[in-house]
Design a protein around this motif. Structure first.
Motif, PDB file in Angstrom:
ATOM      1  N   PRO A  31       0.809  -1.223   0.000  1.00 20.61           N
ATOM      2  CA  PRO A  31       0.000   0.000   0.000  1.00 20.61           C
ATOM      3  C   PRO A  31       0.844   1.276   0.000  1.00 20.61           C
ATOM      4  O   PRO A  31       0.437   2.284  -0.576  1.00 20.61           O
ATOM      5  N   VAL A  32       2.021   1.245   0.629  1.00 20.02           N
ATOM      6  CA  VAL A  32       2.891   2.433   0.624  1.00 20.02           C
ATOM      7  C   VAL A  32       3.312   2.762  -0.802  1.00 20.02           C
ATOM      8  O   VAL A  32       3.252   3.927  -1.224  1.00 20.02           O
ATOM      9  N   VAL A  33       3.718   1.772  -1.560  1.00 20.22           N
ATOM     10  CA  VAL A  33       4.140   1.995  -2.946  1.00 20.22           C
ATOM     11  C   VAL A  33       2.971   2.486  -3.787  1.00 20.22           C
ATOM     12  O   VAL A  33       3.118   3.430  -4.588  1.00 20.22           O
ATOM     13  N   VAL A  34       1.807   1.878  -3.618  1.00 23.26           N
ATOM     14  CA  VAL A  34       0.626   2.311  -4.382  1.00 23.26           C
ATOM     15  C   VAL A  34       0.307   3.772  -4.080  1.00 23.26           C
ATOM     16  O   VAL A  34       0.098   4.581  -4.993  1.00 23.26           O
ATOM     17  N   LEU A  35       0.268   4.146  -2.817  1.00 20.44           N
ATOM     18  CA  LEU A  35      -0.023   5.532  -2.440  1.00 20.44           C
ATOM     19  C   LEU A  35       1.052   6.486  -2.958  1.00 20.44           C
ATOM     20  O   LEU A  35       0.739   7.590  -3.436  1.00 20.44           O
ATOM     21  N   ALA A  36       2.308   6.099  -2.857  1.00 16.42           N
ATOM     22  CA  ALA A  36       3.398   6.956  -3.322  1.00 16.42           C
ATOM     23  C   ALA A  36       3.345   7.156  -4.838  1.00 16.42           C
ATOM     24  O   ALA A  36       3.520   8.282  -5.332  1.00 16.42           O
ATOM     25  N   VAL A  37       3.079   6.102  -5.570  1.00 19.82           N
ATOM     26  CA  VAL A  37       2.983   6.216  -7.032  1.00 19.82           C
ATOM     27  C   VAL A  37       1.789   7.080  -7.417  1.00 19.82           C
ATOM     28  O   VAL A  37       1.900   7.968  -8.286  1.00 19.82           O
ATOM     29  N   LEU A  38       0.651   6.850  -6.787  1.00 20.44           N
ATOM     30  CA  LEU A  38      -0.521   7.682  -7.075  1.00 20.44           C
ATOM     31  C   LEU A  38      -0.258   9.143  -6.721  1.00 20.44           C
ATOM     32  O   LEU A  38      -0.665  10.053  -7.455  1.00 20.44           O
ATOM     33  N   GLY A  39       0.425   9.391  -5.617  1.00 25.50           N
ATOM     34  CA  GLY A  39       0.774  10.752  -5.226  1.00 25.50           C
ATOM     35  C   GLY A  39       1.692  11.416  -6.236  1.00 25.50           C
ATOM     36  O   GLY A  39       1.595  12.627  -6.481  1.00 25.50           O
ATOM     37  N   THR A  40       2.559  10.647  -6.832  1.00 25.92           N
ATOM     38  CA  THR A  40       3.454  11.180  -7.856  1.00 25.92           C
ATOM     39  C   THR A  40       2.684  11.495  -9.132  1.00 25.92           C
ATOM     40  O   THR A  40       2.938  12.510  -9.788  1.00 25.92           O
ATOM     41  N   LEU A  41       1.727  10.658  -9.478  1.00 24.86           N
ATOM     42  CA  LEU A  41       0.977  10.830 -10.723  1.00 24.86           C
ATOM     43  C   LEU A  41      -0.166  11.845 -10.617  1.00 24.86           C
ATOM     44  O   LEU A  41      -0.521  12.469 -11.619  1.00 24.86           O
ATOM     45  N   ILE A  42      -0.747  11.996  -9.446  1.00 24.54           N
ATOM     46  CA  ILE A  42      -1.902  12.888  -9.272  1.00 24.54           C
ATOM     47  C   ILE A  42      -1.455  14.082  -8.424  1.00 24.54           C
ATOM     48  O   ILE A  42      -1.574  14.089  -7.201  1.00 24.54           O
ATOM     49  N   GLU A  43      -0.959  15.095  -9.096  1.00 27.08           N
ATOM     50  CA  GLU A  43      -0.364  16.241  -8.402  1.00 27.08           C
ATOM     51  C   GLU A  43      -1.321  16.934  -7.432  1.00 27.08           C
ATOM     52  O   GLU A  43      -0.908  17.258  -6.317  1.00 27.08           O
ATOM     53  N   PRO A  44      -2.595  17.182  -7.773  1.00 29.39           N
ATOM     54  CA  PRO A  44      -3.466  17.868  -6.810  1.00 29.39           C
ATOM     55  C   PRO A  44      -3.680  17.084  -5.507  1.00 29.39           C
ATOM     56  O   PRO A  44      -3.964  17.671  -4.469  1.00 29.39           O
ATOM     57  N   ALA A  45      -3.555  15.774  -5.549  1.00 34.73           N
ATOM     58  CA  ALA A  45      -3.778  14.946  -4.358  1.00 34.73           C
ATOM     59  C   ALA A  45      -2.472  14.464  -3.730  1.00 34.73           C
ATOM     60  O   ALA A  45      -2.486  13.604  -2.853  1.00 34.73           O
ATOM     61  N   ARG A  46      -1.373  15.054  -4.185  1.00 33.48           N
ATOM     62  CA  ARG A  46      -0.051  14.571  -3.753  1.00 33.48           C
ATOM     63  C   ARG A  46       0.058  14.513  -2.226  1.00 33.48           C
ATOM     64  O   ARG A  46       0.413  13.481  -1.673  1.00 33.48           O
ATOM     65  N   PHE A  47      -0.236  15.623  -1.530  1.00 33.22           N
ATOM     66  CA  PHE A  47      -0.110  15.628  -0.069  1.00 33.22           C
ATOM     67  C   PHE A  47      -1.012  14.575   0.570  1.00 33.22           C
ATOM     68  O   PHE A  47      -0.607  13.882   1.505  1.00 33.22           O
ATOM     69  N   TRP A  48      -2.243  14.454   0.075  1.00 34.26           N
ATOM     70  CA  TRP A  48      -3.226  13.535   0.662  1.00 34.26           C
ATOM     71  C   TRP A  48      -2.903  12.068   0.382  1.00 34.26           C
ATOM     72  O   TRP A  48      -3.481  11.176   1.004  1.00 34.26           O
ATOM     73  N   LEU A  49      -2.005  11.824  -0.530  1.00 30.24           N
ATOM     74  CA  LEU A  49      -1.569  10.453  -0.794  1.00 30.24           C
ATOM     75  C   LEU A  49      -0.208  10.158  -0.156  1.00 30.24           C
ATOM     76  O   LEU A  49       0.023   9.076   0.368  1.00 30.24           O
ATOM     77  N   ALA A  84       3.553   7.913   4.041  1.00 25.13           N
ATOM     78  CA  ALA A  84       4.643   8.094   5.015  1.00 25.13           C
ATOM     79  C   ALA A  84       4.242   7.547   6.385  1.00 25.13           C
ATOM     80  O   ALA A  84       5.036   6.857   7.044  1.00 25.13           O
ATOM     81  N   ALA A  85       3.014   7.847   6.817  1.00 22.65           N
ATOM     82  CA  ALA A  85       2.543   7.365   8.121  1.00 22.65           C
ATOM     83  C   ALA A  85       2.493   5.838   8.147  1.00 22.65           C
ATOM     84  O   ALA A  85       2.901   5.205   9.139  1.00 22.65           O
ATOM     85  N   LEU A  86       2.020   5.240   7.065  1.00 21.20           N
ATOM     86  CA  LEU A  86       1.946   3.786   6.978  1.00 21.20           C
ATOM     87  C   LEU A  86       3.344   3.171   6.966  1.00 21.20           C
ATOM     88  O   LEU A  86       3.586   2.136   7.601  1.00 21.20           O
ATOM     89  N   ALA A  87       4.279   3.816   6.267  1.00 19.43           N
ATOM     90  CA  ALA A  87       5.655   3.313   6.235  1.00 19.43           C
ATOM     91  C   ALA A  87       6.283   3.349   7.625  1.00 19.43           C
ATOM     92  O   ALA A  87       6.921   2.380   8.061  1.00 19.43           O
ATOM     93  N   VAL A  88       6.079   4.440   8.354  1.00 21.55           N
ATOM     94  CA  VAL A  88       6.627   4.551   9.710  1.00 21.55           C
ATOM     95  C   VAL A  88       5.987   3.512  10.625  1.00 21.55           C
ATOM     96  O   VAL A  88       6.684   2.827  11.392  1.00 21.55           O
TER      97      VAL A  88
END
Length: 170
Positions: free
Chosen positions: A39-57, A62-66
């Protein structure tokens, strides 16, 4: 016989004495990290691809990774200290659990099948799981994190003992 209770005059209830293989800690850590990484990779990739939702992804990634790293560092060591197993001529004892500890005992006369399983990660860590199936509605007893050679020997020993044990008439 401090710490022991007699059940039906035969099986003595006491804590099982055997620990798992030391490599089980690494195996559990790898499971945590792989489960968290997806899920961390999925969220990070989506955050990279969807700029308006970057922070929300990226923030939940990051929280899940920690959280995943913290769990991988803490829980496997705790599990290793808690999980125990033992096989006697009378029964198979298994104690598992983290917050809710479960202590299960299967009399030899109630054992129906003994299986050994080695998933891909277990094979990488040279571990195996022995599953002891009984007529219990609670399900099978599982001894995870055993050295694969010990697991094979244990399955053979359990098969030999159960074949020599008369069945329970109850």
């Amino acid at each position: 016989m401090r710490g022991e209770n007699v059940l039906s005059g035969e099986v003595r209830l006491r804590p099982p004495s055997n620990t798992l293989n030391d490599r089980a800690v690494g195996w559990w850590r790898a499971q945590w990290l792989l489960t968290t990484a997806v899920p961390v990779v999925v969220l990070a990739v989506l955050g990279t691809l969807i700029e308006p939702a970057r922070f929300w992804l990226w923030a939940p990634a990051a929280a899940l990774a920690v959280a995943g790293l913290a769990c991988a560092a803490f829980f496997p060591s705790w599990w290793f200290r808690v999980h125990r197993w033992e096989v006697t001529e009378d029964a198979v004892y298994v104690r598992t659990g983290l917050f809710w500890q479960e202590w299960r005992i299967a009399p030899m006369s109630r054992i129906q099948t003994v299986d050994t399983v080695r998933g891909p990660l277990e094979q990488l860590y040279k571990l195996a799981t022995v599953t002891v199936t009984t007529a219990s509605s609670k399900g099978a007893l599982r001894i995870e994190g055993l050295d694969h050679e010990l697991a094979a020997d244990l399955a053979e020993k359990l098969t030999r003992i159960t074949q020599a044990t008369p069945g329970d008439a109850t």
